[in-house]
Design a protein around this motif. Structure first.
Motif, PDB file in Angstrom:
ATOM      1  N   ASP A   5       0.841  -1.187   0.000  1.00  0.00           N
ATOM      2  CA  ASP A   5       0.000   0.000   0.000  1.00  0.00           C
ATOM      3  C   ASP A   5       0.883   1.247   0.000  1.00  0.00           C
ATOM      4  O   ASP A   5       1.442   1.625   1.024  1.00  0.00           O
ATOM      5  N   ASN A  57       2.759   0.713   3.610  1.00  0.00           N
ATOM      6  CA  ASN A  57       2.519  -0.476   4.418  1.00  0.00           C
ATOM      7  C   ASN A  57       2.619  -1.749   3.599  1.00  0.00           C
ATOM      8  O   ASN A  57       2.235  -1.770   2.428  1.00  0.00           O
ATOM      9  N   LEU A  59       1.110  -5.604   3.866  1.00  0.00           N
ATOM     10  CA  LEU A  59       0.083  -6.343   4.598  1.00  0.00           C
ATOM     11  C   LEU A  59      -0.021  -7.776   4.076  1.00  0.00           C
ATOM     12  O   LEU A  59       0.142  -8.027   2.883  1.00  0.00           O
ATOM     13  N   LYS A  63      -3.464  -7.808   7.392  1.00  0.00           N
ATOM     14  CA  LYS A  63      -2.772  -7.429   8.625  1.00  0.00           C
ATOM     15  C   LYS A  63      -1.396  -6.877   8.290  1.00  0.00           C
ATOM     16  O   LYS A  63      -0.628  -7.489   7.546  1.00  0.00           O
ATOM     17  N   SER A  64      -1.062  -5.713   8.838  1.00  0.00           N
ATOM     18  CA  SER A  64       0.224  -5.088   8.562  1.00  0.00           C
ATOM     19  C   SER A  64       1.373  -5.927   9.114  1.00  0.00           C
ATOM     20  O   SER A  64       1.354  -6.356  10.271  1.00  0.00           O
ATOM     21  N   THR A  66       4.500  -4.641   8.261  1.00  0.00           N
ATOM     22  CA  THR A  66       5.573  -3.673   8.061  1.00  0.00           C
ATOM     23  C   THR A  66       6.497  -3.681   9.273  1.00  0.00           C
ATOM     24  O   THR A  66       6.058  -3.503  10.405  1.00  0.00           O
TER      25      THR A  66
END
Length: 367
Positions: A5, A57, A59, A63-64, A66
């Motif tokens: 993202d 980010n 994912l 769910k991230s 990073t």
């Protein structure tokens, strides 16, 4: 699903990855196509968690992750320059991720033998990597990635050091095997023909920026801009500046035929005409009807094909083209020849931003 993202990576004053957004589905094959230094390895390291993005980010399944270490993620990565454990045998190298997972002896034996057979390593299982050729060491690294059962498999030009026959076999087998695991599969290459052989989806990359992402054959047939077209053609597309007037194309005063069939409306003005080297003919045919005078520079004979480098006069000077033709054609530097273009194969790009304005018809692309 793996999602990037608006991911960017800055190293000092250099922007290695520029605002990349992608969604890669489980069980999908994604070819990362771009020239050397386009950012392929940098992008894969961000996907793997080996590097942290400067912004944006990463994912997994929404769910991230990073900043989450690669050691805490189920990722397998194979580089062009193979990495193996030098003190372990080939068998133990391949088995190492299974042992870390606590797999049973029978599972380890089965999976190692299966991977070794696929990658032609059965006769070398008792050797250490230092007693293998470079190609055998690369195959060992591939086998280790195969048995790991990772959720994300990243292969960074993994077949470049292998012989032709094995390379062709693995291009067919590897995507199928990894897809069966349900992994997100990302395969980096500099070679357009390899992307076409692998199929799936292709991500074209230029100077750290994704220029297009979609089904491989769609990206090849309908590049969104000239940069993508150049990335997805080897040799690169031939280009030349032309004028559009009353739905016809002109090189100076010479008519080059009608506008390509599909795309936006095209107003009169200046554009870039493009076509692939194998769509040029040395003889006039029913389809190759537009003659263009050219001067030969050099030619490369591969046996079954001849790559002829020529120059063509344009309003701004000489423009280099490549003609790819079947058979052996003997020409000399400085020879004047006539080449013939097929108007059904033309691409037309905006002269200002390089955006695709018109493309060959679907029928012409498939022919």
């Amino acid at each position: 699903m793996l999602e990037l993202d608006r991911v960017s990576k800055q190293v000092g004053a250099s922007l290695h990855i520029d605002n990349v957004s992608l969604q890669l589905e489980k069980g999908s094959l994604n070819v990362l196509l771009g020239p050397t230094l386009s950012g392929k390895t940098s992008l894969m390291r961000l996907m793997a968690g080996l590097d942290r993005p400067t912004s944006g980010n990463v994912l997994v399944d929404g769910k991230s992750v990073t900043g989450v270490s690669v050691r805490q993620r189920n990722v397998a990565m194979v580089y062009q320059q193979f990495i193996n454990y030098p003190a372990m045998t080939v068998y133990e190298n391949i088995a190492s991720p299974l042992r870390l997972e606590g797999a049973s002896k029978s599972v380890i034996e089965s999976k190692v033998r299966e991977a070794a057979e696929l990658l032609k390593l059965t006769d070398y299982l008792d050797r250490t990597p230092l007693n293998l050729s470079g190609g055998q060491q690369q195959r060992t690294a591939l086998a280790r990635a195969l048995v790991k059962g990772a959720e994300l498999v990243l292969l960074d030009e993994p077949l470049a050091n292998l012989d032709y026959k094995l390379r062709e076999e693995l291009r067919v087998e590897l995507p199928r095997l990894f897809a069966e695991t349900g992994a997100v599969f990302v395969y980096a290459t500099t070679e357009p023909h390899e992307a076409l052989l692998l199929g799936g989806k292709t991500i074209t990359l230029h100077e750290g920026r994704v220029t297009q992402f979609g089904p491989t054959i769609d990206v090849y047939n309908r590049p969104v801009d000239l940069q993508t077209a150049q990335t997805f053609s080897d040799p690169p597309m031939n280009i030349i500046g032309v004028d559009a007037r009353a739905s016809q194309l002109f090189l100076g005063t010479q008519a080059l035929g009608a506008l390509p069939a599909e795309g936006e409306e095209v107003a009169d003005g200046s554009y870039t005409l493009a076509f692939r080297p194998h769509h040029v003919s040395l003889t006039q045919t029913a389809t190759h009807t537009v003659p263009v005078e050219a001067v030969v520079g050099t030619s490369e004979i591969t046996g079954s094909e001849t790559y002829m480098h020529v120059s063509v006069e344009s309003g701004s000077g000489k423009v280099p083209w490549v003609v790819l033709t079947h058979g052996v054609h003997r020409v000399s530097n400085g020879d004047a020849i006539t080449v013939y273009l097929d108007p059904a194969r033309y691409y037309l790009f905006s002269g200002s931003d390089g955006a695709l304005r018109r493309a060959p018809s679907t029928h012409a692309q498939a022919a």
